[in-house]
Each structure stands twice: as C-alpha cells, then as structure tokens.
Write an enzyme that holds these catalytic residues in place. Structure first.
Site, short mmCIF file in Angstrom:
data_model
loop_
_atom_site.label_atom_id
_atom_site.label_comp_id
_atom_site.label_asym_id
_atom_site.label_seq_id
_atom_site.Cartn_x
_atom_site.Cartn_y
_atom_site.Cartn_z
CB VAL A 60 -0.88 -0.01 1.15
CG1 VAL A 60 -1.86 1.53 1.25
CG2 VAL A 60 -1.99 -1.25 1.40
CG HIS A 88 1.52 1.07 6.01
ND1 HIS A 88 1.85 1.57 4.64
CD2 HIS A 88 1.84 -0.07 6.15
CE1 HIS A 88 2.10 0.49 3.97
NE2 HIS A 88 2.27 -0.76 4.60
#
Ligand code: AMP
Length: 121
Positions: free
Chosen positions: A101, A105
């Site tokens: 993704v 993160h």
C-alpha cells in the site's frame, strides 16, 4: 528522490472515510487501526494523515509538527498493555521492501515472541 503520491490507495480511502477501519487511536496528524490480515496477536498500522508514500518520503518532506503527531500516535498505541513485553515496528518500503500500500505506514506487531527479524539473508 522524486516521491509521487497516488491518492487512490486504500489507506487514503480510509482517511477519506470511504471504507471502514477498526480505529484504535487518532490525532490531528495520524490514525492507527487494526491490520485486516493480522500476522500476530496484536497487528496495528499507524499512518500519517498527510500524502506521504513511504518512510523516506515522510522523513524528507513532512513538517516537524506532522512528524511529532505521527510519533505521538506510535507512542499511544505502543503503550498498550499487550505490547508491554515488546513489539516490532516495520515500515516496508517500495518494491524490495515488499510495500503493498503506497501510503506510509508502520506495522506494530506483538503479543507473542516474534522470532528472528528475517528468515533468510
Ligand atoms: P505493506 O506490505 O507494508 O504495504 O502492508 C500493507 C498492509 O495493509 C497489509 O498487512 C494488509 O493486510 C493491510 N491492509 C490492506 N488493506 C487493509 C484495510 N482495508 N484495512 C486494514 N489493513 C489493510
């Protein structure tokens, strides 16, 4: 390095409220939520709210306030009782890092002994 953020990614959609997430912590600059495919008893993701694609992008271009807000969210989730005996923080980055993704993160994994960091060199 040119950083080219694509706002159609799934974490951007979570931030826009287009898809749900199991949120455990939120502040002005960051959101923390459960990973949908947990790989440990505790598996959380902490993301900045700004459009940064990777750790190096965030480190290079996020403001000091955004960076402090993000680290404050990391501190909040890592204070969970289940992580008291330790945890692992992982920031997979681009192709060799196995990043799926493209919104920065940090995985926070814990709740059991996690074993060696990598299974092979
Ligand atoms: P990475 O390989 O570091 O990019 O990891 C992306 C992580 O996002 C994986 O662990 C996925 O299980 C997780 N993930 C993908 N979609 C969602 C979602 N909608 N909600 C929560 N976690 C997700």
């Amino acid at each position: 390095m040119d950083f080219d953020y694509d706002s159609s990614n799934i974490f951007a959609r979570i931030l826009r409220g287009e898809i749900p997430a199991k949120v455990v912590f939120e502040n002005e600059h960051a959101l923390a939520f459960h990973d949908v495919r947990p790989q440990a008893p505790v598996h959380l993701l902490v993301i900045p709210k700004g459009p940064y694609m990777s750790l190096d992008h965030f480190a290079a271009e996020a403001t000091a306030v955004e960076q402090a807000g993000f680290l404050s969210a990391v501190a909040a989730v890592c204070g969970m009782e289940e992580l008291g005996q330790g945890f692992r923080a992982i920031a997979n980055t681009r192709t060799h890092g196995g990043q799926e993704v493209p919104h920065f993160h940090v995985h926070i994994l814990g709740g059991r002994p996690l074993g060696p960091m990598l299974s092979q060199a």
